[in-house]
Design a protein around this motif. Structure first.
Motif, short mmCIF file in Angstrom:
data_model
loop_
_atom_site.label_atom_id
_atom_site.label_comp_id
_atom_site.label_asym_id
_atom_site.label_seq_id
_atom_site.Cartn_x
_atom_site.Cartn_y
_atom_site.Cartn_z
N UNK A 143 41.38 53.42 -53.44
CA UNK A 143 40.45 52.92 -54.45
C UNK A 143 40.97 51.62 -55.05
N UNK A 144 42.28 51.54 -55.26
CA UNK A 144 42.86 50.31 -55.79
C UNK A 144 42.66 49.15 -54.82
N UNK A 145 42.84 49.42 -53.51
CA UNK A 145 42.63 48.38 -52.50
C UNK A 145 41.16 47.96 -52.44
N UNK A 146 40.27 48.92 -52.64
CA UNK A 146 38.84 48.57 -52.69
C UNK A 146 38.57 47.65 -53.87
N UNK A 147 39.14 47.98 -55.02
CA UNK A 147 38.94 47.17 -56.22
C UNK A 147 39.47 45.74 -56.02
N UNK A 148 40.57 45.60 -55.31
CA UNK A 148 41.12 44.27 -55.05
C UNK A 148 40.12 43.40 -54.31
N UNK A 149 39.22 44.05 -53.58
CA UNK A 149 38.20 43.33 -52.80
C UNK A 149 36.85 43.32 -53.51
N UNK A 150 36.89 43.70 -54.78
CA UNK A 150 35.67 43.75 -55.61
C UNK A 150 34.66 44.76 -55.06
N UNK A 151 35.17 45.84 -54.50
CA UNK A 151 34.35 46.94 -54.00
C UNK A 151 34.52 48.13 -54.94
N UNK B 50 25.19 47.39 -53.08
CA UNK B 50 25.02 47.56 -51.63
C UNK B 50 25.99 48.65 -51.20
N UNK B 51 25.48 49.86 -51.06
CA UNK B 51 26.32 51.06 -50.95
C UNK B 51 26.45 51.51 -49.50
N UNK B 52 27.67 51.82 -49.10
CA UNK B 52 27.94 52.35 -47.77
C UNK B 52 28.66 53.67 -47.92
N UNK B 53 28.16 54.69 -47.23
CA UNK B 53 28.69 56.05 -47.34
C UNK B 53 29.70 56.29 -46.23
N UNK C 95 18.60 49.98 -54.71
CA UNK C 95 19.95 49.72 -54.22
C UNK C 95 20.08 50.12 -52.75
N UNK C 96 20.55 49.18 -51.92
CA UNK C 96 20.74 49.45 -50.50
C UNK C 96 21.73 50.59 -50.32
N UNK C 97 21.44 51.46 -49.34
CA UNK C 97 22.24 52.69 -49.19
C UNK C 97 22.19 53.15 -47.74
N UNK C 98 23.32 53.01 -47.03
CA UNK C 98 23.38 53.41 -45.62
C UNK C 98 24.65 54.21 -45.35
N UNK C 99 24.54 55.13 -44.41
CA UNK C 99 25.68 55.95 -44.04
C UNK C 99 26.48 55.27 -42.94
N UNK D 70 29.46 46.17 -51.48
CA UNK D 70 30.20 46.08 -52.74
C UNK D 70 30.42 47.42 -53.40
N UNK D 71 29.96 48.50 -52.76
CA UNK D 71 30.18 49.84 -53.29
C UNK D 71 30.34 50.82 -52.15
N UNK D 72 31.35 51.66 -52.24
CA UNK D 72 31.58 52.72 -51.26
C UNK D 72 31.26 54.06 -51.91
#
Length: 516
Positions: free
Chosen positions: A136-144, A37-40, A348-352, A84-86
């Motif tokens: 990026x490390x903080x994102x990973x801590x949140x499973x992103x 679930x990707x957010x740009x 895969x979901x993809x929104x800006x 779950x993905x940036x």
């Protein structure tokens, strides 16, 4: 005081290095299973602070542009929506000459292996590269997971410094693909057809940088503009120590011509053969579709490519990207339709950024003369109705609370029934060409989608269906306006422009969607 700041910086650096060592990238698997679930986001505006609320980010007046550290503070909010993905829009420095906008287009790459200093938090003791690593490390801590955009072309400034990286026309002039006046086309091959090894080496430097930052993959901007051999070598290089490193191509079955007559053109299927895990679907043309079967053509082609390649390939459900106008400018229902289409189509979901809250991307400063510029352009250049990537822009806004609430529900539905949605759907027969309907059925569940494809007019008609005996058997996941009833093996439907209804049926005792 300087020693204290230095110690704080060392503490942050050691902490993020420690976490980076424990993170295990799984993004390729997630993407291949249609579960990303990707957010740009554009770091330059994502956490910007317009302190005097004038609609501008005026640094000289005390406003704060977006930074990696500011973006890190918003990660919990993204997590709450099920993201779950940036996808980070380009984070490399940008050109200042022949520029678009007062800060420069994010896609006018001026260097391959450093981080854009515009994203630096001047109040933070870390440098901008470590701030990116921290984000990026903080994102990973949140499973992103995090993917980074690789621009397709170089800035005019870079061309002046190193013309050997760039293609020229018959008259020896540098080339601007399409109408991208601020960038120049790279020379990917020599006259004998051999790869331009210097350019390839710089691209490897880019890969080294994003991997050192901890990123999980790359989205290649206009990937069609580079040859198969170039991508094959670069992707192999990137995966030499991380088989889960994702490569997604900005390419589509709808793209059939090069961006410039001097450019190569590598179609999406060849890019997949080179190692890309996926590409754009055909959904930028959604409003031009003439039948519901077109909703699934990209999925079917990806499935065929998977079989030919011997590994899973998938698509981005690219209904709302930074290249598209805000769905709100079509009509008030349209963003909801795109949301639930993304939740109920395989991919895969993809929104800006800005989609969740319904930002129309209408900037009051659009194309006006600026008091201050950081490029050779004194105008706030903006693509009307699209996310600003050219200026120090305010963070995305909008007041669509219902859309934000439904976004969470749509992601939950996608996650819960992804195994069902990845199956081949049944296209349901309708009495009106603007009425689209499809159904999935597996393991005792049925998921039914009915929508009005017409963005201007209400539609009425029937949908043939034999899966239920009465309307009360269905659970309404999403049903906003109009009327829908059921009798004689048919849905009788009246829907407003761009309205969409989603129903769930279970052989089990009926229960609310939130309990499923």
């Amino acid at each position: 005081m300087k020693k204290l700041i230095a110690l704080i910086g060392i503490f942050f650096f050691c902490s993020l290095n420690s976490y980076a060592e424990t993170w295990k990238n799984d993004l390729r698997s997630l993407f291949q299973n249609n579960s990303a679930n990707i957010y740009v986001i554009n770091i330059r505006s994502f956490s910007a602070e317009d302190k005097n609320h004038d609609g501008l980010i005026s640094i000289e007046k005390g406003d704060v542009p977006g930074t990696f550290t500011g973006a890190a503070k918003r990660l919990d909010s993204l997590k709450s929506y099920g993201i779950n993905t940036i996808h980070l829009m380009p984070i490399t420095p940008v050109g200042k000459l022949k520029a678009l906008g007062t800060a420069g287009s994010l896609y006018a790459m001026d260097d391959f292996s450093s981080v854009n200093p515009q994203f630096d938090d001047v109040k933070n003791p870390m440098n901008v590269r470590d701030e990116a690593k921290y984000f990026i490390s903080e994102a990973h801590k949140r499973n992103i997971r995090v993917i980074v955009d690789l621009p397709s072309c170089g800035s005019y400034d870079l061309y002046l410094r190193n013309p050997g990286l760039f293609a020229v026309d018959a008259a020896g002039n540098s080339i601007s693909p399409v109408d991208w006046n601020d960038v120049r086309l790279f020379k990917t091959q020599q006259s004998d057809g051999a790869l331009n090894q210097e350019l390839l080496s710089y691209h490897k430097d880019f890969i080294d940088m994003v991997k050192a930052l901890g990123a999980d993959g790359v989205r290649a901007d206009v990937a069609t503009i580079k040859p198969y051999e170039f991508w094959k070598e670069l992707i192999s290089y990137a995966r030499r120590d991380d088989s889960q490193f994702l490569f997604v191509a900005e390419a589509s079955p709808a793209w059939t011509e090069p961006a410039a007559k001097e450019a190569v053109f590598t179609p999406y299927n060849k890019l997949v053969s080179a190692g890309f895990d996926g590409y754009l679907g055909n959904y930028m043309n959604y409003l031009k579709f003439s039948s519901p079967t077109e909703l699934f053509e990209s999925y079917k082609e990806a499935k065929n490519l998977s079989e030919r390649c011997g590994e899973k390939k998938s698509i981005l459900l690219n209904f709302a990207t930074h290249d598209d106008i805000s769905p709100l400018l079509v009509n008030s229902n349209f963003p909801f339709q795109l949301l639930w289409l993304s939740a109920t189509l395989p991919g895969n979901m993809y929104f800006v950024n800005g989609f969740i809250t319904g930002d129309p991307y209408l900037y009051q400063y659009e194309n006006k003369k600026a008091d201050k510029t950081y490029t050779d352009n004194e105008v706030y250049y903006v693509h009307k109705g699209k996310l600003d990537i050219f200026n120090f822009a305010p963070r995305a806004g909008g007041r669509q609370k219902q859309l934000a609430q439904e976004y969470k529900l749509a992601v939950q539905l996608k996650n819960r029934f992804n195994y069902l949605i990845s199956e081949t759907p049944n296209i349901l027969k309708t009495s009106n060409n603007d009425l689209y309907a499809y159904e999935y059925e597996k393991d005792g569940y049925k998921l039914i989608v009915i929508l009005n494809h017409n963005q201007l007019n209400e539609v009425s008609g029937t949908v043939s269906y034999r899966g239920i005996t009465k309307f009360d058997e269905l659970l309404s996941v999403r049903y906003s306006s109009g009327t829908i009833s059921f009798s004689d093996n048919k849905f009788k439907v009246r829907l407003a422009p761009s309205d969409i209804a989603v129903f769930l049926h279970s052989n089990q005792q009926a229960q609310s969607y939130g309990q499923i």
